[in-house]
Design a protein around this motif. Structure first.
Motif, PDB file in Angstrom:
ATOM      1  N   MET A   1       0.841  -1.188   0.000  1.00 35.00           N
ATOM      2  CA  MET A   1       0.000   0.000   0.000  1.00 35.00           C
ATOM      3  C   MET A   1       0.885   1.250   0.000  1.00 35.00           C
ATOM      4  SD  MET A   1      -2.852   1.166   2.793  1.00 35.00           S
ATOM      5  CE  MET A   1      -3.626   2.768   2.660  1.00 35.00           C
ATOM      6  N   ILE A   2       0.579   2.160  -0.923  1.00 34.06           N
ATOM      7  CA  ILE A   2       1.355   3.386  -1.031  1.00 34.06           C
ATOM      8  C   ILE A   2       0.719   4.471  -0.165  1.00 34.06           C
ATOM      9  CG2 ILE A   2       2.124   5.213  -2.596  1.00 34.06           C
ATOM     10  CD1 ILE A   2       2.229   3.164  -4.815  1.00 34.06           C
ATOM     11  N   ARG A   3       1.536   5.141   0.624  1.00 32.99           N
ATOM     12  CA  ARG A   3       1.062   6.296   1.391  1.00 32.99           C
ATOM     13  C   ARG A   3       2.028   7.453   1.192  1.00 32.99           C
ATOM     14  NH1 ARG A   3       2.989   6.531   7.019  1.00 32.99           N
ATOM     15  NH2 ARG A   3       4.446   4.836   7.477  1.00 32.99           N
ATOM     16  N   LEU A   4       1.539   8.640   1.510  1.00 27.19           N
ATOM     17  CA  LEU A   4       2.316   9.852   1.282  1.00 27.19           C
ATOM     18  C   LEU A   4       2.802  10.410   2.610  1.00 27.19           C
ATOM     19  CD1 LEU A   4      -0.040  11.507  -1.368  1.00 27.19           C
ATOM     20  CD2 LEU A   4       1.965  10.076  -1.783  1.00 27.19           C
ATOM     21  N   LEU A   5       4.118  10.661   2.715  1.00 28.74           N
ATOM     22  CA  LEU A   5       4.682  11.179   3.949  1.00 28.74           C
ATOM     23  C   LEU A   5       4.436  12.677   4.101  1.00 28.74           C
ATOM     24  CD1 LEU A   5       8.094   9.262   4.004  1.00 28.74           C
ATOM     25  CD2 LEU A   5       5.907   8.604   5.024  1.00 28.74           C
ATOM     26  N   GLN A   6       4.292  13.391   2.992  1.00 32.07           N
ATOM     27  CA  GLN A   6       3.994  14.829   3.023  1.00 32.07           C
ATOM     28  C   GLN A   6       2.898  15.127   2.004  1.00 32.07           C
ATOM     29  OE1 GLN A   6       7.854  16.655   2.330  1.00 32.07           O
ATOM     30  NE2 GLN A   6       8.333  16.670   4.511  1.00 32.07           N
ATOM     31  N   PRO A   7       1.651  14.711   2.310  1.00 31.35           N
ATOM     32  CA  PRO A   7       0.570  14.788   1.318  1.00 31.35           C
ATOM     33  C   PRO A   7       0.222  16.202   0.875  1.00 31.35           C
ATOM     34  CG  PRO A   7      -0.288  14.208   3.495  1.00 31.35           C
ATOM     35  CD  PRO A   7       1.193  14.106   3.579  1.00 31.35           C
ATOM     36  N   TRP A   8       0.543  17.231   1.722  1.00 35.70           N
ATOM     37  CA  TRP A   8       0.187  18.591   1.324  1.00 35.70           C
ATOM     38  C   TRP A   8       0.916  19.055   0.072  1.00 35.70           C
ATOM     39  CZ3 TRP A   8       2.419  17.073   5.894  1.00 35.70           C
ATOM     40  CH2 TRP A   8       3.777  17.327   6.043  1.00 35.70           C
ATOM     41  N   TRP A   9       2.017  18.364  -0.261  1.00 34.86           N
ATOM     42  CA  TRP A   9       2.729  18.712  -1.485  1.00 34.86           C
ATOM     43  C   TRP A   9       1.936  18.354  -2.743  1.00 34.86           C
ATOM     44  CZ3 TRP A   9       6.881  21.646  -2.515  1.00 34.86           C
ATOM     45  CH2 TRP A   9       7.697  21.990  -1.440  1.00 34.86           C
ATOM     46  N   LEU A  10       0.847  17.612  -2.570  1.00 36.32           N
ATOM     47  CA  LEU A  10      -0.011  17.318  -3.729  1.00 36.32           C
ATOM     48  C   LEU A  10      -0.677  18.576  -4.280  1.00 36.32           C
ATOM     49  CD1 LEU A  10      -1.745  13.944  -2.773  1.00 36.32           C
ATOM     50  CD2 LEU A  10       0.097  14.325  -4.409  1.00 36.32           C
ATOM     51  N   LEU A  11      -0.605  19.664  -3.524  1.00 38.69           N
ATOM     52  CA  LEU A  11      -1.136  20.933  -4.041  1.00 38.69           C
ATOM     53  C   LEU A  11      -0.401  21.361  -5.307  1.00 38.69           C
ATOM     54  CD1 LEU A  11      -1.602  22.910  -0.688  1.00 38.69           C
ATOM     55  CD2 LEU A  11      -3.401  21.949  -2.158  1.00 38.69           C
ATOM     56  N   THR A  12       0.819  20.824  -5.491  1.00 34.55           N
ATOM     57  CA  THR A  12       1.551  21.155  -6.718  1.00 34.55           C
ATOM     58  C   THR A  12       0.881  20.574  -7.961  1.00 34.55           C
ATOM     59  OG1 THR A  12       2.989  19.216  -6.410  1.00 34.55           O
ATOM     60  CG2 THR A  12       3.756  21.325  -5.499  1.00 34.55           C
ATOM     61  N   LEU A  13      -0.090  19.688  -7.764  1.00 32.98           N
ATOM     62  CA  LEU A  13      -0.836  19.147  -8.905  1.00 32.98           C
ATOM     63  C   LEU A  13      -1.758  20.203  -9.525  1.00 32.98           C
ATOM     64  CD1 LEU A  13      -1.889  15.628  -7.534  1.00 32.98           C
ATOM     65  CD2 LEU A  13      -0.249  16.083  -9.361  1.00 32.98           C
ATOM     66  N   LEU A  14      -2.153  21.182  -8.723  1.00 37.54           N
ATOM     67  CA  LEU A  14      -3.130  22.168  -9.212  1.00 37.54           C
ATOM     68  C   LEU A  14      -2.633  22.934 -10.437  1.00 37.54           C
ATOM     69  CD1 LEU A  14      -4.529  23.530  -5.808  1.00 37.54           C
ATOM     70  CD2 LEU A  14      -5.543  21.837  -7.366  1.00 37.54           C
ATOM     71  N   PRO A  15      -1.409  23.483 -10.426  1.00 37.08           N
ATOM     72  CA  PRO A  15      -0.968  24.168 -11.649  1.00 37.08           C
ATOM     73  C   PRO A  15      -0.812  23.223 -12.843  1.00 37.08           C
ATOM     74  CG  PRO A  15       0.800  24.077 -10.024  1.00 37.08           C
ATOM     75  CD  PRO A  15      -0.447  23.664  -9.339  1.00 37.08           C
ATOM     76  N   VAL A  16      -0.475  21.970 -12.592  1.00 33.70           N
ATOM     77  CA  VAL A  16      -0.358  21.008 -13.690  1.00 33.70           C
ATOM     78  C   VAL A  16      -1.736  20.749 -14.304  1.00 33.70           C
ATOM     79  CG1 VAL A  16       0.359  18.680 -14.342  1.00 33.70           C
ATOM     80  CG2 VAL A  16       1.650  19.938 -12.616  1.00 33.70           C
ATOM     81  N   LEU A  17      -2.746  20.573 -13.440  1.00 33.86           N
ATOM     82  CA  LEU A  17      -4.111  20.369 -13.941  1.00 33.86           C
ATOM     83  C   LEU A  17      -4.604  21.611 -14.675  1.00 33.86           C
ATOM     84  CD1 LEU A  17      -5.665  18.512 -10.868  1.00 33.86           C
ATOM     85  CD2 LEU A  17      -4.907  17.531 -13.039  1.00 33.86           C
ATOM     86  N   ALA A  18      -4.226  22.791 -14.176  1.00 32.77           N
ATOM     87  CA  ALA A  18      -4.608  24.031 -14.860  1.00 32.77           C
ATOM     88  C   ALA A  18      -3.984  24.091 -16.252  1.00 32.77           C
ATOM     89  CB  ALA A  18      -4.188  25.237 -14.022  1.00 32.77           C
ATOM     90  N   LEU A  19      -2.717  23.658 -16.339  1.00 30.13           N
ATOM     91  CA  LEU A  19      -2.041  23.631 -17.637  1.00 30.13           C
ATOM     92  C   LEU A  19      -2.719  22.653 -18.588  1.00 30.13           C
ATOM     93  CD1 LEU A  19       0.363  24.639 -19.312  1.00 30.13           C
ATOM     94  CD2 LEU A  19       1.710  22.756 -18.355  1.00 30.13           C
ATOM     95  N   ALA A  20      -3.142  21.499 -18.075  1.00 34.55           N
ATOM     96  CA  ALA A  20      -3.849  20.514 -18.898  1.00 34.55           C
ATOM     97  C   ALA A  20      -5.169  21.094 -19.406  1.00 34.55           C
ATOM     98  CB  ALA A  20      -4.092  19.241 -18.091  1.00 34.55           C
ATOM     99  N   ALA A  21      -5.893  21.782 -18.520  1.00 38.26           N
ATOM    100  CA  ALA A  21      -7.165  22.390 -18.924  1.00 38.26           C
ATOM    101  C   ALA A  21      -6.939  23.460 -19.989  1.00 38.26           C
ATOM    102  CB  ALA A  21      -7.864  22.987 -17.693  1.00 38.26           C
ATOM    103  N   LEU A  22      -5.880  24.241 -19.833  1.00 39.68           N
ATOM    104  CA  LEU A  22      -5.555  25.277 -20.817  1.00 39.68           C
ATOM    105  C   LEU A  22      -5.244  24.653 -22.171  1.00 39.68           C
ATOM    106  CD1 LEU A  22      -4.965  28.253 -21.469  1.00 39.68           C
ATOM    107  CD2 LEU A  22      -2.613  27.862 -20.680  1.00 39.68           C
ATOM    108  N   TYR A  23      -4.539  23.520 -22.148  1.00 40.27           N
ATOM    109  CA  TYR A  23      -4.209  22.847 -23.414  1.00 40.27           C
ATOM    110  C   TYR A  23      -5.479  22.359 -24.122  1.00 40.27           C
ATOM    111  CZ  TYR A  23      -2.227  19.514 -26.707  1.00 40.27           C
ATOM    112  OH  TYR A  23      -1.901  18.839 -27.846  1.00 40.27           O
ATOM    113  N   VAL A  24      -6.382  21.738 -23.346  1.00 39.08           N
ATOM    114  CA  VAL A  24      -7.637  21.258 -23.940  1.00 39.08           C
ATOM    115  C   VAL A  24      -8.440  22.422 -24.518  1.00 39.08           C
ATOM    116  CG1 VAL A  24      -9.851  20.154 -23.424  1.00 39.08           C
ATOM    117  CG2 VAL A  24      -7.728  19.222 -22.468  1.00 39.08           C
ATOM    118  N   TRP A  25      -8.523  23.523 -23.744  1.00 33.69           N
ATOM    119  CA  TRP A  25      -9.267  24.706 -24.227  1.00 33.69           C
ATOM    120  C   TRP A  25      -8.659  25.259 -25.501  1.00 33.69           C
ATOM    121  CZ3 TRP A  25      -7.534  29.775 -24.712  1.00 33.69           C
ATOM    122  CH2 TRP A  25      -8.532  30.738 -24.973  1.00 33.69           C
TER     123      TRP A  25
END
Length: 316
Positions: A1-25
């Motif tokens: 089972m995979i767990r995250l030692l510093q899960p708050w760093w997943l906030l860095t996914l937000l700009p990546v998802l924003a970039l993906a949305a911009l590409y689709v648009w």
């Protein structure tokens, strides 16, 4: 089972998802603009054949690379079970004032310290080792640990005090042994107590009570007598004889099926743990797999660059 030692760093996914949305648009708007050119046949003759779905491959690979890197910043880890040896030896050293007698060179306490440190050096590294000092009361100086340097430092720092609570030393050692974590193993760990002393009990519970408790817990107590019958110390300006209570120390060892020594060589002390056996528990420890995510990100980055070079003659 995979767990995250510093899960708050997943906030860095937000700009990546924003970039993906911009590409689709951007791709949707590109198609809408292309449809405004109504003369399709003329467009086919003027423009070369497009890349089709292949033009999205570098962008998708780059986005996957960024996603993997973002996940890596959260320090992903998997739980692993690490074997943990629970077998325990407790050293109990008498620091009563009688231990300053010099009938043993250089004196009883220093001789006991030297013997104890030699024993520490010979004890298998996989075993836990703890240290108790006793005079009027008994105190755990080092709880059971595999850190030999902590035990040696505590032995060197022993300080003399009044009275001798031999029974309390055994009871305190038993409590320390019970504190060793179970870590999935059953019952208390296999254990031995090594008690280094010289004089008669003058405080605390009796040696007989301590022997009965150790026998009930199935923990042998090996005793080492330091000194001679002619030893004496000066207390309050008066010389006092401090003979060794060999009988009590020998009875304690015999009752608990331990060993009694008067001259404790390292060879003799090895008998204390040679028949101890082992108790293996397991401790769950997180093992980081950040490098796996970084490696996946690198592969996606290479795929993005390679696809772009292959189909457009440029890197992205």
């Amino acid at each position: 089972m995979i767990r995250l030692l510093q899960p708050w760093w997943l906030l860095t996914l937000l700009p990546v998802l924003a970039l993906a949305a911009l590409y689709v648009w951007r791709q949707r708007n590109r198609r809408a603009y292309a449809m405004r050119f109504t003369n399709v046949e003329l467009l086919r003759t003027l423009a070369p054949k497009g890349l089709g779905w292949r033009r999205h491959v570098p962008a998708v690979a780059l986005l996957l690379c960024l996603l993997a890197l973002s996940a890596a910043t959260a320090r992903p880890a998997i739980d692993t079970r690490e074997p943990l040896e629970r077998a325990t030896v407790m050293l109990a050293i008498d620091v009563s004032l009688s231990m300053q007698a010099d009938d043993v060179t250089p004196n009883r306490l220093e001789a006991a310290q030297e013997a104890a440190k030699q024993f520490v050096g010979e004890l298998p590294q996989t075993y836990n080792l703890g240290l108790v000092s006793f005079a009027k009361s008994a105190n755990v100086l080092v709880p059971p640990t595999k850190d030999r340097s902590a035990v040696v430092a505590a032995i060197d720092g022993l300080v003399l005090a009044e009275a001798t609570a031999t029974g309390e030393a055994v009871f305190t050692c038993l409590e320390a042994i019970r504190s060793v974590p179970a870590d999935g193993a059953a019952g208390i760990p296999p254990a031995r107590i090594v008690l280094l002393s010289d004089g008669f009990r003058t405080a605390g519970r009796s040696v007989e009570e301590a022997a009965a408790a150790a026998q009930a817990a199935n923990v042998p107590v090996s005793t080492i007598a330091f000194g001679t019958d002619t030893g004496q110390v000066e207390i309050g300006g008066q010389a006092q004889r401090v003979p060794v209570d060999r009988l009590a120390l020998a009875d304690l060892a015999e009752t608990t099926q331990g060993y009694f020594y008067e001259a404790a060589s390292v060879t003799e002390l090895k008998q204390v743990y040679q028949d101890m056996g082992s108790s293996i528990g397991f401790r769950t420890e997180p093992r980081e797999i950040t490098q796996w995510y970084a490696g996946v990100a690198l592969l996606f980055a290479l795929a993005a660059a390679g696809a772009s070079l292959l189909w457009t003659s440029r890197i992205l």
